[in-house]
Design a protein around this motif. Structure first.
Motif, PDB file in Angstrom:
ATOM      1  N   PHE A  82       7.254 -18.085  22.314  1.00  0.00           N
ATOM      2  CA  PHE A  82       6.444 -17.979  23.520  1.00  0.00           C
ATOM      3  C   PHE A  82       6.321 -16.514  23.914  1.00  0.00           C
ATOM      4  O   PHE A  82       7.312 -15.816  24.081  1.00  0.00           O
ATOM      5  N   ALA A  83       5.101 -16.040  24.057  1.00  0.00           N
ATOM      6  CA  ALA A  83       4.880 -14.643  24.415  1.00  0.00           C
ATOM      7  C   ALA A  83       5.341 -14.387  25.851  1.00  0.00           C
ATOM      8  O   ALA A  83       5.158 -15.220  26.721  1.00  0.00           O
ATOM      9  N   GLU A  84       5.950 -13.225  26.049  1.00  0.00           N
ATOM     10  CA  GLU A  84       6.419 -12.885  27.382  1.00  0.00           C
ATOM     11  C   GLU A  84       5.214 -12.548  28.258  1.00  0.00           C
ATOM     12  O   GLU A  84       4.419 -11.681  27.939  1.00  0.00           O
ATOM     13  N   THR A  85       5.113 -13.273  29.353  1.00  0.00           N
ATOM     14  CA  THR A  85       4.071 -13.041  30.334  1.00  0.00           C
ATOM     15  C   THR A  85       4.717 -13.063  31.707  1.00  0.00           C
ATOM     16  O   THR A  85       5.856 -13.487  31.862  1.00  0.00           O
ATOM     17  N   ALA A  86       3.981 -12.617  32.690  1.00  0.00           N
ATOM     18  CA  ALA A  86       4.483 -12.640  34.055  1.00  0.00           C
ATOM     19  C   ALA A  86       4.743 -14.089  34.461  1.00  0.00           C
ATOM     20  O   ALA A  86       3.949 -14.978  34.165  1.00  0.00           O
ATOM     21  N   ALA A  93       6.131 -19.894  41.562  1.00  0.00           N
ATOM     22  CA  ALA A  93       5.911 -21.343  41.407  1.00  0.00           C
ATOM     23  C   ALA A  93       6.452 -21.825  40.061  1.00  0.00           C
ATOM     24  O   ALA A  93       7.061 -22.897  39.979  1.00  0.00           O
ATOM     25  N   GLN A  94       6.226 -21.036  39.004  1.00  0.00           N
ATOM     26  CA  GLN A  94       6.750 -21.403  37.686  1.00  0.00           C
ATOM     27  C   GLN A  94       8.273 -21.363  37.674  1.00  0.00           C
ATOM     28  O   GLN A  94       8.910 -22.210  37.056  1.00  0.00           O
ATOM     29  N   LEU A  95       8.854 -20.383  38.358  1.00  0.00           N
ATOM     30  CA  LEU A  95      10.317 -20.305  38.428  1.00  0.00           C
ATOM     31  C   LEU A  95      10.889 -21.505  39.157  1.00  0.00           C
ATOM     32  O   LEU A  95      11.928 -22.038  38.772  1.00  0.00           O
ATOM     33  N   LYS A  96      10.212 -21.957  40.206  1.00  0.00           N
ATOM     34  CA  LYS A  96      10.656 -23.138  40.947  1.00  0.00           C
ATOM     35  C   LYS A  96      10.590 -24.364  40.033  1.00  0.00           C
ATOM     36  O   LYS A  96      11.518 -25.172  39.998  1.00  0.00           O
ATOM     37  N   LYS A  97       9.515 -24.503  39.276  1.00  0.00           N
ATOM     38  CA  LYS A  97       9.386 -25.618  38.325  1.00  0.00           C
ATOM     39  C   LYS A  97      10.487 -25.544  37.271  1.00  0.00           C
ATOM     40  O   LYS A  97      11.085 -26.553  36.909  1.00  0.00           O
ATOM     41  N   PHE A  98      10.736 -24.325  36.782  1.00  0.00           N
ATOM     42  CA  PHE A  98      11.795 -24.134  35.797  1.00  0.00           C
ATOM     43  C   PHE A  98      13.131 -24.576  36.377  1.00  0.00           C
ATOM     44  O   PHE A  98      13.899 -25.294  35.726  1.00  0.00           O
ATOM     45  N   ALA A  99      13.427 -24.137  37.594  1.00  0.00           N
ATOM     46  CA  ALA A  99      14.696 -24.488  38.239  1.00  0.00           C
ATOM     47  C   ALA A  99      14.809 -26.001  38.429  1.00  0.00           C
ATOM     48  O   ALA A  99      15.874 -26.583  38.205  1.00  0.00           O
ATOM     49  N   ASP A 100      13.717 -26.646  38.822  1.00  0.00           N
ATOM     50  CA  ASP A 100      13.731 -28.102  38.987  1.00  0.00           C
ATOM     51  C   ASP A 100      14.030 -28.791  37.651  1.00  0.00           C
ATOM     52  O   ASP A 100      14.851 -29.705  37.579  1.00  0.00           O
ATOM     53  N   ALA A 101      13.343 -28.343  36.602  1.00  0.00           N
ATOM     54  CA  ALA A 101      13.564 -28.918  35.271  1.00  0.00           C
ATOM     55  C   ALA A 101      14.991 -28.640  34.809  1.00  0.00           C
ATOM     56  O   ALA A 101      15.666 -29.523  34.265  1.00  0.00           O
ATOM     57  N   TYR A 102      15.455 -27.441  35.052  1.00  0.00           N
ATOM     58  CA  TYR A 102      16.797 -27.047  34.648  1.00  0.00           C
ATOM     59  C   TYR A 102      17.861 -27.930  35.297  1.00  0.00           C
ATOM     60  O   TYR A 102      18.791 -28.388  34.645  1.00  0.00           O
ATOM     61  N   ARG A 103      17.711 -28.178  36.606  1.00  0.00           N
ATOM     62  CA  ARG A 103      18.665 -29.056  37.302  1.00  0.00           C
ATOM     63  C   ARG A 103      18.669 -30.450  36.669  1.00  0.00           C
ATOM     64  O   ARG A 103      19.728 -31.053  36.483  1.00  0.00           O
ATOM     65  N   SER A 104      17.492 -30.961  36.340  1.00  0.00           N
ATOM     66  CA  SER A 104      17.416 -32.275  35.694  1.00  0.00           C
ATOM     67  C   SER A 104      18.097 -32.267  34.335  1.00  0.00           C
ATOM     68  O   SER A 104      18.795 -33.216  33.972  1.00  0.00           O
ATOM     69  N   VAL A 141      12.894 -33.548  27.727  1.00  0.00           N
ATOM     70  CA  VAL A 141      11.496 -33.123  27.603  1.00  0.00           C
ATOM     71  C   VAL A 141      10.671 -33.763  28.720  1.00  0.00           C
ATOM     72  O   VAL A 141       9.841 -33.097  29.347  1.00  0.00           O
ATOM     73  N   ALA A 142      10.926 -35.032  29.003  1.00  0.00           N
ATOM     74  CA  ALA A 142      10.214 -35.712  30.090  1.00  0.00           C
ATOM     75  C   ALA A 142      10.519 -35.054  31.436  1.00  0.00           C
ATOM     76  O   ALA A 142       9.630 -34.932  32.289  1.00  0.00           O
ATOM     77  N   ALA A 143      11.757 -34.615  31.627  1.00  0.00           N
ATOM     78  CA  ALA A 143      12.132 -33.938  32.874  1.00  0.00           C
ATOM     79  C   ALA A 143      11.390 -32.613  33.016  1.00  0.00           C
ATOM     80  O   ALA A 143      10.918 -32.277  34.105  1.00  0.00           O
ATOM     81  N   VAL A 144      11.277 -31.880  31.917  1.00  0.00           N
ATOM     82  CA  VAL A 144      10.542 -30.613  31.937  1.00  0.00           C
ATOM     83  C   VAL A 144       9.078 -30.878  32.286  1.00  0.00           C
ATOM     84  O   VAL A 144       8.501 -30.216  33.158  1.00  0.00           O
ATOM     85  N   GLN A 145       8.491 -31.860  31.640  1.00  0.00           N
ATOM     86  CA  GLN A 145       7.095 -32.194  31.904  1.00  0.00           C
ATOM     87  C   GLN A 145       6.920 -32.731  33.320  1.00  0.00           C
ATOM     88  O   GLN A 145       5.930 -32.427  33.990  1.00  0.00           O
ATOM     89  N   GLY A 146       7.892 -33.493  33.795  1.00  0.00           N
ATOM     90  CA  GLY A 146       7.842 -34.019  35.152  1.00  0.00           C
ATOM     91  C   GLY A 146       7.910 -32.919  36.206  1.00  0.00           C
ATOM     92  O   GLY A 146       7.408 -33.078  37.321  1.00  0.00           O
ATOM     93  N   ALA A 147       8.535 -31.805  35.849  1.00  0.00           N
ATOM     94  CA  ALA A 147       8.613 -30.662  36.758  1.00  0.00           C
ATOM     95  C   ALA A 147       7.329 -29.839  36.733  1.00  0.00           C
ATOM     96  O   ALA A 147       7.165 -28.916  37.533  1.00  0.00           O
ATOM     97  N   GLY A 148       6.440 -30.158  35.800  1.00  0.00           N
ATOM     98  CA  GLY A 148       5.159 -29.459  35.749  1.00  0.00           C
ATOM     99  C   GLY A 148       5.050 -28.364  34.711  1.00  0.00           C
ATOM    100  O   GLY A 148       4.146 -27.540  34.767  1.00  0.00           O
ATOM    101  N   LEU A 149       5.963 -28.359  33.740  1.00  0.00           N
ATOM    102  CA  LEU A 149       5.926 -27.368  32.666  1.00  0.00           C
ATOM    103  C   LEU A 149       5.835 -28.075  31.319  1.00  0.00           C
ATOM    104  O   LEU A 149       6.314 -29.199  31.172  1.00  0.00           O
ATOM    105  N   SER A 150       5.281 -27.388  30.343  1.00  0.00           N
ATOM    106  CA  SER A 150       5.365 -27.887  28.970  1.00  0.00           C
ATOM    107  C   SER A 150       6.722 -27.449  28.411  1.00  0.00           C
ATOM    108  O   SER A 150       7.366 -26.544  28.949  1.00  0.00           O
ATOM    109  N   LYS A 151       7.111 -28.071  27.324  1.00  0.00           N
ATOM    110  CA  LYS A 151       8.361 -27.680  26.663  1.00  0.00           C
ATOM    111  C   LYS A 151       8.300 -26.203  26.269  1.00  0.00           C
ATOM    112  O   LYS A 151       9.270 -25.463  26.445  1.00  0.00           O
ATOM    113  N   GLU A 152       7.148 -25.769  25.778  1.00  0.00           N
ATOM    114  CA  GLU A 152       6.981 -24.388  25.344  1.00  0.00           C
ATOM    115  C   GLU A 152       7.068 -23.413  26.523  1.00  0.00           C
ATOM    116  O   GLU A 152       7.655 -22.338  26.404  1.00  0.00           O
ATOM    117  N   GLU A 153       6.478 -23.801  27.669  1.00  0.00           N
ATOM    118  CA  GLU A 153       6.568 -22.945  28.856  1.00  0.00           C
ATOM    119  C   GLU A 153       8.024 -22.818  29.307  1.00  0.00           C
ATOM    120  O   GLU A 153       8.488 -21.726  29.635  1.00  0.00           O
TER     121      GLU A 153
END
Length: 114
Positions: free
Chosen positions: A21-25, A29-40, A73-85
């Motif tokens: 995955f290429a590093e982008t800004a 909102a993405q960090l919040k989604k990441f944190a939600d997925a991470y907790r799951s 993977v479902a938890a990541v997607q449920g948080a609003g991110l793809s697995k790759e994101e």
């Protein structure tokens, strides 16, 4: 074990995932989604680790692991991110202490009693 220690241990596992995955800004909102997925993912890891350890044999352990991975993977997607994101953000956290601190702050706020 303190929630912060649990999050730190699981975050170390997430950071071990390599991604092309290429590093982008990364937005707040993405960090919040990441944190939600991470907790799951942490919760699922805690739920499935004893099941895998207690499996009767390697085939049973693998079946349980596949189920756990699917739910993660479902938890990541449920948080609003793809697995790759998710993996891309995890990779960026390894190289960006400020970004890692933002995620830790989000996780700590969520764990704080209201």
């Amino acid at each position: 074990m303190k929630p912060t220690a649990i999050y730190s241990a699981a975050l170390a596992l997430a950071l071990a995932v390599s991604s092309a995955f290429a590093e982008t800004a990364v937005s707040d909102a993405q960090l919040k989604k990441f944190a939600d997925a991470y907790r799951s993912i942490v919760t699922l890891s805690q739920e499935y680790a004893p099941k895998i350890k207690a499996a009767a044999d390697a085939a049973a352990a693998e079946a349980i692991n596949v189920e756990a991975q699917s739910k993660m993977v479902a938890a990541v997607q449920g948080a609003g991110l793809s697995k790759e994101e998710y993996q891309g953000i995890a990779t960026q956290l390894r190289n960006d202490p400020a970004l890692l601190q933002k995620v830790n702050d989000i996780l700590q706020k969520a764990a704080a009693p209201q």
